[in-house]
Scaffold this active site. Structure first.
Site, PDB file in Angstrom:
ATOM      1  CB  SER A 132      -0.816  -0.110   1.351  1.00  0.00           C
ATOM      2  OG  SER A 132      -1.931   1.503   1.555  1.00  0.00           O
ATOM      3  CE1 TYR A 145      -3.525  -1.328   5.668  1.00  0.00           C
ATOM      4  CE2 TYR A 145      -3.629   0.743   4.404  1.00  0.00           C
ATOM      5  CZ  TYR A 145      -4.065  -0.797   4.459  1.00  0.00           C
ATOM      6  OH  TYR A 145      -3.578  -1.136   3.320  1.00  0.00           O
TER       7      TYR A 145
HETATM    8  C1  8X3 Z   1      -5.326   1.472   1.533  1.00  0.00           C
HETATM    9  C2  8X3 Z   1      -4.504   3.034   1.178  1.00  0.00           C
HETATM   10  O1  8X3 Z   1      -4.586   5.523   2.460  1.00  0.00           O
HETATM   11  O2  8X3 Z   1      -6.168   3.855   2.920  1.00  0.00           O
HETATM   12  O3  8X3 Z   1      -3.983   1.088   1.355  1.00  0.00           O
HETATM   13  O4  8X3 Z   1      -3.535   4.072   3.903  1.00  0.00           O
HETATM   14  S1  8X3 Z   1      -4.118   4.332   2.788  1.00  0.00           S
END
Ligand code: 8X3
Length: 247
Positions: A132, A145
């Site tokens: 990502s 994340y």
């Molecule tokens: C998704 C991108 O902007 O939500 O993997 O982190 S974000």
């Protein structure tokens, strides 16, 4: 000639399902792996592939996937992953972080360990890890994340170093804003209004098919060509915080 084979994890929806379709369209026999059996069975029937119910966070479940796939495999797309929550570090739920590390990082480890012998045995293997843009930057509320997706990135880079000289390519694709049915709804635990707000005013976020198309492109390069990393964002997203929204 034997057909080329591919495993796609997280194939029940979004980028995973689109990638399974794109690889099938390129002539691959696709193993569609995910937890939601009904969805992958429908997908497998549609594309002439095979459904394998699999939870990438469970080594036993992943061992069953490897057993089903058998002795050789050409392409592994480690797509299973996701975000949970958008709270600042001070307030984040450690359980969310645990689950994100489990699926985005340890999931990679389990699946790669289990399928590496088959990738090696094919004589022409490819691993594509779905990272990502969150694995490149930091943003407020994103630490759990972004830390996990930085993990995806580093695992990819390390694996490429460790496997050099073997007939296995290692790629990472890093998508930015992609509108899929699940990603933001899962992140906000079913709060559809918050999920919708992510894409508010953005004329055309990427679709799952856009990302799948790029993965299929990576997979169909000649086998001496390794696409190390591919960052893909919609035209409206110049950077994580710089998104053009029409009012
Ligand atoms: C998704 C991108 O902007 O939500 O993997 O982190 S974000």
């Amino acid at each position: 000639m034997t057909r080329r084979t591919a495993v796609v994890t997280g194939a029940s929806s979004g980028i995973g399902a689109a990638t399974a379709r794109a690889l099938a369209a390129e002539g691959y026999d696709v193993w569609c792996a995910a937890r939601r059996s009904d969805r992958i069975e429908a997908l497998a029937a549609e594309i002439g592939g095979t459904a394998v119910t699999c939870d990438v966070t469970s080594p036993a479940s992943v061992a069953e996937l490897a057993g089903a796939v058998g002795d050789t495999l050409n392409v592994l797309v480690n797509n299973a992953g996701g975000a949970l929550g958008l709270e600042p570090v001070a307030e984040a739920d450690p359980e969310d972080w645990r689950r994100m590390f489990d699926v985005n990082v340890l999931g990679l480890l389990h699946v790669i360990q289990a399928l590496l012998p088959a990738l090696r045995a094919s004589g022409d293997g490819l691993i594509v890890n779905v990272g990502s843009t969150a694995g490149r930057i930091a943003y407020e509320g994103g630490a759990g994340y972004t830390a996990a997706k930085h993990g995806t990135q580093v695992v990819s880079e390390t694996l490429r170093l460790e496997l050099v000289g073997e007939p296995i390519r290692v790629s990472e694709i890093a998508p930015g804003m992609v509108r899929t049915e699940g990603f933001s709804t899962v992140r906000f635990k079913g709060d559809r209004a918050r999920a919708e707000a992510v894409y508010a005013g953005v004329a055309k976020p990427l679709t799952a098919e856009d990302v799948a198309d790029a993965i299929a492109w990576i997979a169909t390069r000649p086998s001496h060509v390794n696409i190390d990393e591919l960052v893909i964002k919609p035209r409206a997203q110049a950077a994580q915080h710089k998104v053009h929204r029409e009012t």
